[in-house]
Design an enzyme around this catalytic site. Structure first.
Site, PDB file in Angstrom:
ATOM      1  N   SER A 155      -8.606  19.189  86.062  1.00 50.51           N
ATOM      2  CA  SER A 155      -9.303  19.954  87.095  1.00 50.51           C
ATOM      3  C   SER A 155      -8.518  21.210  87.412  1.00 50.51           C
ATOM      4  O   SER A 155      -7.273  21.208  87.394  1.00 50.51           O
ATOM      5  CB  SER A 155      -9.469  19.116  88.359  1.00 50.51           C
ATOM      6  N   TYR A 180      -6.392  14.632  96.192  1.00 50.54           N
ATOM      7  CA  TYR A 180      -7.150  14.901  94.962  1.00 50.54           C
ATOM      8  C   TYR A 180      -6.379  15.844  94.038  1.00 50.54           C
ATOM      9  O   TYR A 180      -6.211  15.563  92.846  1.00 50.54           O
ATOM     10  CB  TYR A 180      -8.513  15.494  95.293  1.00 50.54           C
TER      11      TYR A 180
END
Length: 325
Positions: A155, A180
């Site tokens: 990501s 995250y």
């Protein structure tokens, strides 16, 4: 900018005879990855936390790709016991050519939660469980020789945080965004460290990272109810010019999984960073396309070998394993 080798993302190389397992394969980018691999002829294994949803996804792929070979395996990547049981099923397959480590929590809990094994939940789900799964099936992957690879779905968020090396479990300072972003940084750094270790060991398995850019659920066909159509939110409407559908987001993952020219240590993503055709967008020192900068690159910390060793060691020892392969 990325580098391009011969690749037609509308017509990926044939993958007949290959078996690819995808965690989180019942929805989102994982489901679109499974569909594209099935279209290329691969036997696909959807590894899902919810088997009912997994079977629905498998049926959707079979309907879209007549004759597709699709099976489901239960896994909860936050649980060591679940991961080990799923790995045993993969080791029982006639062959395993690729493992796509895709499953993950996109939205972390507002308050810190821990997994059944005592680790911060997002870290366990997105990173630690995938390291364990990978280590458990490496012997099976190595039997497939040069076609074998592990693709870790990263990501861009990994570039937006710094590790807290003495508090990866976020016991002293938790917030959902940090949880995250750090989990993805740990995953990417561990993936690149695995590449270094596999290379040093002379293993044929390639470990590489792919990220989907900025992908939104904007398409449903040909997956029907497995990827149901819905009205976009006002916020999503504003973001659409910058984003691509999850079908497009799956393409860097597919390329990393089947492109014969894809190499361990490389980082794949959309050409434009947020969206675009899949290209090599960076990688560790010594591989074609190496680098970490730019909108679509992996970030400096992900390719740093010191960070990689620390993340790999932490993830391995979380499961009682020594860092050495």
């Amino acid at each position: 900018m990325g580098i391009t080798v011969t690749w037609d993302h509308r017509n990926p190389p044939a993958a007949q005879g290959r078996t690819v397992a995808i965690t989180g394969g019942s929805s989102g980018v994982g489901l679109w990855t499974a569909l594209r691999l099935a279209e290329a002829g691969a036997d696909t294994v959807l590894m899902c936390r919810g088997l009912d949803k997994g079977e629905q996804a498998a049926d959707a792929i079979r309907s879209a790709v007549p004759g597709a070979s699709v099976r489901t395996v239960h896994v909860d990547t936050s649980s060591g016991d679940s991961v080990r049981a799923a790995a045993a099923e993969l080791r029982a397959l006639p062959r395993l050519d690729a493992l796509v480590n895709n499953a993950g929590l996109l939205i972390s809990p507002k308050e810190r939660q821990v997994s059944v094994d005592g680790y911060e939940l997002t870290l366990a789900t997105n990173a630690l469980g995938h390291v364990l799964l990978t280590r458990e099936v490496l012997p099976q992957l190595e039997k497939s020789g040069d076609s074998a690879r592990v693709v870790w779905v990263g990501s861009m968020a990994a570039k937006l945080t710094r590790t807290t090396p003495d508090d990866l479990n976020l016991e002293r300072g938790y917030n959902p965004w940090l949880a995250y972003a750090q989990s993805k940084l740990v995953m990417q750094a561990a993936a690149f460290e695995l590449h270094r270790r596999l290379t040093a060991a002379g293993s044929p398995v390639r470990s590489l990272v792919a990220h989907p850019g900025y992908s939104l659920a904007v398409r449903s066909e040909p997956l029907g109810e497995a990827a149901p159509e819905r009205e976009p939110t006002p916020a999503e409407l504003l973001q659409y010019p910058l984003a691509q559908g999850q079908d497009g987001g799956a393409l860097p993952v597919v390329r990393a999984a089947v492109d014969p020219e894809a190499l361990g240590g490389q980082f794949y993503g959309p050409r434009g960073g947020l969206k675009g055709e899949p290209v090599v967008a960076g990688g560790v020192e010594g591989v074609p396309g190496a680098g970490h900068g730019g909108l679509g690159g992996p970030g400096k910390l992900s390719v740093n070998p010191v960070v990689g060793r620390a993340c790999w060691a932490f993830a391995s020892r979380a499961w009682g394993l020594e860092p050495d392969l």
